[in-house]
Each structure stands twice: as structure tokens, then as C-alpha cells.
Scaffold this motif. Sequence first.
Motif, PDB file in Angstrom:
ATOM      1  N   UNK A 149      41.707  33.993  43.891  1.00  0.00           N
ATOM      2  CA  UNK A 149      42.684  33.225  43.104  1.00  0.00           C
ATOM      3  C   UNK A 149      42.081  31.899  42.637  1.00  0.00           C
ATOM      4  N   UNK A 150      41.339  31.245  43.519  1.00  0.00           N
ATOM      5  CA  UNK A 150      40.646  30.011  43.122  1.00  0.00           C
ATOM      6  C   UNK A 150      39.649  30.305  42.001  1.00  0.00           C
ATOM      7  N   UNK A 151      38.954  31.436  42.124  1.00  0.00           N
ATOM      8  CA  UNK A 151      38.003  31.842  41.077  1.00  0.00           C
ATOM      9  C   UNK A 151      38.716  32.058  39.743  1.00  0.00           C
ATOM     10  N   UNK A 152      39.925  32.630  39.802  1.00  0.00           N
ATOM     11  CA  UNK A 152      40.704  32.824  38.574  1.00  0.00           C
ATOM     12  C   UNK A 152      41.021  31.480  37.910  1.00  0.00           C
ATOM     13  N   UNK A 153      41.366  30.481  38.733  1.00  0.00           N
ATOM     14  CA  UNK A 153      41.651  29.146  38.193  1.00  0.00           C
ATOM     15  C   UNK A 153      40.450  28.570  37.461  1.00  0.00           C
ATOM     16  N   UNK A 154      39.249  28.763  38.038  1.00  0.00           N
ATOM     17  CA  UNK A 154      38.022  28.297  37.381  1.00  0.00           C
ATOM     18  C   UNK A 154      37.782  29.064  36.088  1.00  0.00           C
ATOM     19  N   UNK A 155      38.018  30.374  36.132  1.00  0.00           N
ATOM     20  CA  UNK A 155      37.836  31.228  34.958  1.00  0.00           C
ATOM     21  C   UNK A 155      38.794  30.830  33.835  1.00  0.00           C
ATOM     22  N   UNK A 156      40.051  30.548  34.177  1.00  0.00           N
ATOM     23  CA  UNK A 156      41.036  30.145  33.168  1.00  0.00           C
ATOM     24  C   UNK A 156      40.653  28.819  32.507  1.00  0.00           C
ATOM     25  N   UNK A 157      40.123  27.910  33.285  1.00  0.00           N
ATOM     26  CA  UNK A 157      39.851  26.549  32.808  1.00  0.00           C
ATOM     27  C   UNK A 157      38.582  26.469  31.960  1.00  0.00           C
ATOM     28  N   UNK A 158      37.641  27.340  32.242  1.00  0.00           N
ATOM     29  CA  UNK A 158      36.317  27.301  31.609  1.00  0.00           C
ATOM     30  C   UNK A 158      36.328  27.177  30.074  1.00  0.00           C
ATOM     31  N   UNK A 159      37.173  27.925  29.321  1.00  0.00           N
ATOM     32  CA  UNK A 159      37.092  27.829  27.861  1.00  0.00           C
ATOM     33  C   UNK A 159      37.339  26.426  27.300  1.00  0.00           C
ATOM     34  N   UNK A 160      38.071  25.590  28.041  1.00  0.00           N
ATOM     35  CA  UNK A 160      38.390  24.246  27.539  1.00  0.00           C
ATOM     36  C   UNK A 160      37.223  23.271  27.652  1.00  0.00           C
ATOM     37  N   UNK A 174      45.371  32.974  28.339  1.00  0.00           N
ATOM     38  CA  UNK A 174      44.662  33.885  29.248  1.00  0.00           C
ATOM     39  C   UNK A 174      45.335  33.868  30.621  1.00  0.00           C
ATOM     40  N   UNK A 175      45.666  32.667  31.089  1.00  0.00           N
ATOM     41  CA  UNK A 175      46.359  32.524  32.380  1.00  0.00           C
ATOM     42  C   UNK A 175      47.708  33.238  32.345  1.00  0.00           C
ATOM     43  N   UNK A 176      48.410  33.081  31.220  1.00  0.00           N
ATOM     44  CA  UNK A 176      49.726  33.714  31.065  1.00  0.00           C
ATOM     45  C   UNK A 176      49.616  35.238  31.171  1.00  0.00           C
ATOM     46  N   UNK A 177      48.625  35.810  30.500  1.00  0.00           N
ATOM     47  CA  UNK A 177      48.495  37.274  30.504  1.00  0.00           C
ATOM     48  C   UNK A 177      48.172  37.804  31.900  1.00  0.00           C
ATOM     49  N   UNK A 179      52.139  28.634  46.229  1.00  0.00           N
ATOM     50  CA  UNK A 179      50.798  28.654  46.812  1.00  0.00           C
ATOM     51  C   UNK A 179      49.783  29.234  45.822  1.00  0.00           C
ATOM     52  N   UNK A 180      50.175  30.322  45.132  1.00  0.00           N
ATOM     53  CA  UNK A 180      49.291  30.974  44.158  1.00  0.00           C
ATOM     54  C   UNK A 180      48.938  30.010  43.015  1.00  0.00           C
ATOM     55  N   UNK A 181      49.950  29.326  42.488  1.00  0.00           N
ATOM     56  CA  UNK A 181      49.707  28.365  41.404  1.00  0.00           C
ATOM     57  C   UNK A 181      48.856  27.192  41.888  1.00  0.00           C
ATOM     58  N   UNK A 182      49.084  26.799  43.140  1.00  0.00           N
ATOM     59  CA  UNK A 182      48.287  25.708  43.710  1.00  0.00           C
ATOM     60  C   UNK A 182      46.814  26.082  43.820  1.00  0.00           C
ATOM     61  N   UNK A 183      46.544  27.340  44.199  1.00  0.00           N
ATOM     62  CA  UNK A 183      45.157  27.799  44.292  1.00  0.00           C
ATOM     63  C   UNK A 183      44.500  27.865  42.910  1.00  0.00           C
ATOM     64  N   UNK A 184      45.279  28.249  41.903  1.00  0.00           N
ATOM     65  CA  UNK A 184      44.760  28.255  40.522  1.00  0.00           C
ATOM     66  C   UNK A 184      44.419  26.829  40.092  1.00  0.00           C
ATOM     67  N   UNK A 185      45.304  25.887  40.445  1.00  0.00           N
ATOM     68  CA  UNK A 185      45.041  24.471  40.157  1.00  0.00           C
ATOM     69  C   UNK A 185      43.756  24.021  40.856  1.00  0.00           C
ATOM     70  N   UNK A 186      43.593  24.437  42.102  1.00  0.00           N
ATOM     71  CA  UNK A 186      42.380  24.084  42.859  1.00  0.00           C
ATOM     72  C   UNK A 186      41.133  24.667  42.185  1.00  0.00           C
ATOM     73  N   UNK A 187      41.256  25.890  41.662  1.00  0.00           N
ATOM     74  CA  UNK A 187      40.134  26.516  40.972  1.00  0.00           C
ATOM     75  C   UNK A 187      39.732  25.756  39.725  1.00  0.00           C
ATOM     76  N   UNK A 188      40.733  25.277  38.985  1.00  0.00           N
ATOM     77  CA  UNK A 188      40.441  24.482  37.792  1.00  0.00           C
ATOM     78  C   UNK A 188      39.745  23.183  38.139  1.00  0.00           C
ATOM     79  N   UNK A 189      40.212  22.537  39.217  1.00  0.00           N
ATOM     80  CA  UNK A 189      39.588  21.282  39.653  1.00  0.00           C
ATOM     81  C   UNK A 189      38.174  21.531  40.178  1.00  0.00           C
TER      82      UNK A 189
END
Length: 737
Positions: A42-53, A120-123, A137-147
Motif C-alpha cells: 500500500x505504501x508502494x502504491x502511494x509512491x506510484x500514485x505520486x510519481x507522475x507529479x 490513477x489513485x481513484x481507479x 489506515x489504508x489512506x494513511x499508508x498511501x499518504x506515507x507512500x507519497x511522502x
Amino acid sequence: MIHKIQKFTDTTYFTNALKVTIATVIPVMLFSFFGKFEVGFTIALGAFFTYPSDIPSSLKHKVNGILVATILVAGVNLLVNIIYPYSWIFYPFLALLVFLTSMLSVYGQRATMVSFSTLISLSLTFSNINTGWAMVQHSGLILAGGLFYLVVSLIFHYIRPHRYIELQIAECIKLTAKYLKLRGDLWTIDADKKAIIEKQLNLQVELNTIHQNIREVLINSHISAGSSNQNRKMLLVFIAMVEILEVALSTAFDHEKLHQKFDNHPRVLLTYQNLAYNLATSLKQLSESVKKRKNYIPKHTLLNDLNALQLAITDYEKDLGKNSASEGVFMLTTMLEYAEKQVEKIKIVERAFTSIVNLQDFTGIDTDLEKFLTPQYYPWRTLTENLSFSSTIFRHSLRLTIALLVGFIIGKILPFHNVYWILLTIIVIMRPGYGLTKQRSFHRILGTVLGGLIAFGILFFVKDNIIISILSILSLLLGFSFTQTNYKVSATFVTMYVVFIYGIVTPNIGDLVQFRILDTIVGAGLAFLANHFLWPSWEFLNMPMHLEKSINANQNYLKEISIFYNKKGTVSTSYRLARKNAFIEIGNLMASFQRMAQEPKSKQKQLPKVYKLTVLNHSLLSSLASLGTYIQSHKTTSASEAFNVVVDTVIRNLDEAIALLKENDFKLKENLPKEDLALRFTELKNIRARELKAGIPIDEKAFQLKMQEAQLVIEQLIWLTSLSETILKTTTALKES
């Protein structure tokens, strides 16, 4: 082979891919070690979502962009999980969320990439719907991945803070060298001028992009963090490259006339062509040196090439005699001076990459830099002004919203394995333009099928999870590396990565490949149909706007040249801005034509006339650059009344062309005083003849300069008038048909 691998790995695309690969692999490996694979994933997904920006920019804008994207991707994930159980409100909410997120693109490239990250995150939210504390918790881990991705990106930035701009400068130098090579090709007898000009126009599109990337990073860094020696050095090189391009564009001679004139004296033209090729070779070598971070040692003999051309001109004059050769000598002398100016600019760039740095080169380079950037602010009015069908982004947002809703409903009603993969395919493929969406649809399907077959074949023989894990990481790295350069290859490797991951966690690989291919075909089909039938943005509808902007930019450039010729002095910021905009708009016009050429034949309305106008605008810019370059580098006489009258006539011709494109009523007054200019040139020659006959001592050099100025200015103004008339006639024909 090793050289090619090094060349590939030392690119911006590979570096960006390496960042996101590290940011996604580390959490998975770390938490898998503690038996918490899902947390790491899930953290990896957060990093993946954030990368294009994470797009090229100053450090401040980079951090802000990634932070906004991180908050949005986590926030959207949480909102969808909260509202998903309430179907009566979920579908309207989903439609509004997709539409508003897509509309963020009205705020420019950075906002477009943040919008893409959020979608991408939405889909992928639909791959794992949670309830209660789990969704927080899931959204928090995505936030952590982006950070975490932000931290990785900052580490890369501080390890090699100047590497990105070095690679961009190296690419800029390489593309400019290609442009010089094409200019040299024009001197070949029976050269295919149409094909060469088309290549130049395509190259202009690439140069526009690279120039904008460099401006964004260099100027923003200069404004926000102050001027460092490295920053000023790169800025100096960039400005020199822009000026080299202007001079290259300005060598706009009538090649047919020159070939006819020097048919019996081919040595002068071949000598000039050899010099042009060596200029390009020197820049190419410099580009390689910058890329490899090696001390640059000039290997060229440009000064010898200049001397060879000077000798060829002298021999030509001796062969024909002074009087008979005078016109040809003026032409060749002008060509020599352009070449000297190029060598001078190349020397500045070379000094910047050697220990011999001339401090005078830095004088005034940071004047009014902020004016060369598009201001970054996000007023509410920009969004509301785009809420109409006249906005391309508004129509795209509606199309995307409808396509995603239809895809979601189809995925729910029919027995599809992963509805989120249909949504992801639509988001990744769908673009405002028909041509690019069609191309990406084909490449996506082909890449998915090919990647699935290759990965499935490997899994049939390889059962070791460690080897499969290594292959998945390599596939992810290569998939991201090719995203911008070869989407088909990128889709192939990304599919292999997904299959390898599922190969580790599930035994039903055959079903996975089948469902993924089916989902991809459905998503690509929906994207293609939506772009074709739902308020399509056919390029012929936008073409008048791009033509108008290009003509207007050239017109403003001419006005600045006229002001400079009349007032003399130093080159103003407004002049440099007008030049920059003229270069940008001709690139935008060619990009629009390229998109139009990708659309169905029935939508390629007046394609030959559009292409003719594109080439005419390029020729107009070339002529303007010739005039502007000459008056910058020579001490010129006072502008004559004839000069100003002809400039006014050209401006009025262009005004009428713009009015036709805008469908406004505009009448042009006939006033084409070419004869006045021709008489001026004749008068100078007659004065010279009388002085020779009377034996009056004169300043030979001053007279030569006056004659050269008269010839060049007359030729360019006559050509400008002819081009403006042809633009007006072609625009009239375009609007009447």
C-alpha cells in the motif's frame, strides 16, 4: 553494448524510473521481511500514485507539486471508500469527482500531472474497498507512500543537484546540432528542400519542449535561490544555444539563386557547407562531453574552416573581377559573417565547460529573467472560464467522466475480473486529441498482449520466487524508463511486472493474463469510442487559433526588429521575448499540424493549405531572424523611410490574415514600395561608379558595409513582403474553401 547501456542509464527518464522503482520496492521488501506485505504494498502504491507529479522545476515547485499530489491521492482514496456503500449518491459523486479532477488541467502542465496522479489513485481504489478504521489506515499508508517518494526524490536531487539540467542542456545542444546539420543539407545540389524543412519543423517542436524545461528549472532556481556560479554558467550556455538557433534560422538564403550564381564556382558553396557541417559536429561533440561529465577539449578546426571560406571568396573575386563579382561577394560575405557569429557563440559555450571562463560572458545574462516564465498562479476564474464547450479541456473532462462511468458500470454488470483495470486503461490512454488516444490504444493493447505472453512464458519455466522478484523489479524499472519515449515498450514491461507480481502471490496466472488483456481491450475501446463520438476535439477546429498565434508572434517580432533598427542601442527584453514567442508558436503550429495528420482523412480539412501556411510562417520567421541577426551584429545606417513603409505594409498584410482567421472585417490599403528600395541599392552603386571615375578617395570598408547592408535589407524586405502576401492569399483561400 556497454556504451549503449551507459547511455541509456544516464538519462533523465531512467533516473526518474529509478526513483519510483526504489520508492516502491523498498517498502514492499522491508515490510515483507516483517510479514506485513500488504502494508508495504500500500505504501508502494502511494509512491506510484505520486510519481507522475514529479516534473522538471525548481526545488520549491517540485516539493509543492508532490505534496499536493500526495494529499489529493490519499484524500480521494478515503472519500471513495466512505461514499462507496451509498449507491444513490456514489455515482453522482464519482462523476463530479472525475470531472473536477480532470478540469485541474486548465492550470498547466504541473496541474495536469497532479490530476493524472489523482485519477490513477481513484481507479485503483476499486481494487480494495475498505470500511471503518481500515479505510483510514489504508489512506494513511498511501499518504506515507507519497511522502516517502518525496524523500527519495529529494535525496536524488541533493546527490546530483545539477545533473538534470546538465542532461537537458546536453540534449538541447544535440538537437541544435541536428538543426545546424539540416541547414547544411540545404546546400547540397538537388536537395529535397521540402523534406528538410519538414524535419526542421519537427525538430522545432522538440526544441520548444526542451527550452521550456530548461527555463522552468534554471530561471525559477535563479529567482528563488539566487545566482550560483553553476546556475549562471548553465544560463549562459542556454542563452548562447538560443542565439545559435536564431543565427541558424537566419541563414535564410535563396539556395536556388545561389546555386545558379555559383554553378561555375562550386568551391565556395562546398566550403560553406563543410563549415556548416563542422559547426554541427562541434556541438555534437560538446553535447557528448557534457553528458559524460568530461572536461571538454575542442577537436574542431572552425577557425581554419572560416579562413578557407575567406580564401574561397577572395579567389572567386579574383576570377570574376571586382565589379562583376561584387554582388556575389556581398552574398558570400554575409554568409561568412553568419558563420563567424556561430563560431563566436560556440566559443562562449566551450569556455563555459572548460577552465577558461570569461567573466564578461556573464554580463547582463540575468536581466528580467522572470519575464521569460509563465507566471504560476491558480485563480478560480481560470476554472470558471473553461466551463464551456469552447474549452478543449472541458470537453475532454466530460468525455473522460462518461467513459469512466460506462466502464465502471460495464465492469459491475458483466463478469469482469478487475473493473479497476478497465478504469486504469481509460485514464492512461485517453488524451484530449483523437490521434494520440488512437495511437496509445493500439500500443497499450499490443504491449499488454506481448508483455503477458512473454511473462507467462517465463513463469512456465521459472518457479523460483527470488528470480521472479528480480525480474519484476527490472520490468518495473524498464517500464517506467520507456513511458515517455516508447509507450508500446513501456506497456509491455509494465504488464510483465504485474504478471510477475501475481505470479508470486497467486497460482492462477493463466486467468490473470486473459482477464488483463480483456480488461485492456474494453478500456481502450471505450477511450477510442468516447474520443471519436463525444464532442471530439478535431484539430482542424484549433488550427485557426494556432495559425493566428504564429502569425501574430511573427508580426510582434517584426515590430521589435523595426524598433531596434530605428532606435539602435542594446537588445531589449521585449525584443528577446518577441523572439522567444515566435519560436514557441511556430513549434506549437507544427505540433498542431502533426496531430491533425494523425486524425481520420475526413477530418484533415485543407491539410495541404494548412501545411503550406506552416511552412510560410517558418520562412517568415527565418527571414525575420536574418534581418534581426544582421542589425544586432552590424553598425547599421539610419532606417530609411522606405524601410518603415515596407515594414508597415508587411504588418498590414499579416493583420488582414489574422482578421480573416478571426473572421473580422478588415481592409488592406495597397502600398508596396519595393521600387524605392531597389532605387536605393542602385543609387549606392551609381555613387560608387562616379567616385571611381572621378578618383575621389573613399573609405572602402565603410562603403562595402553600406552596400552589404543595402543588399541584405532590400532582399529580406522584398522577401518579407512576398511572404506576407502569400500568407494572406493562402489564408483567404483557406477560409473561402
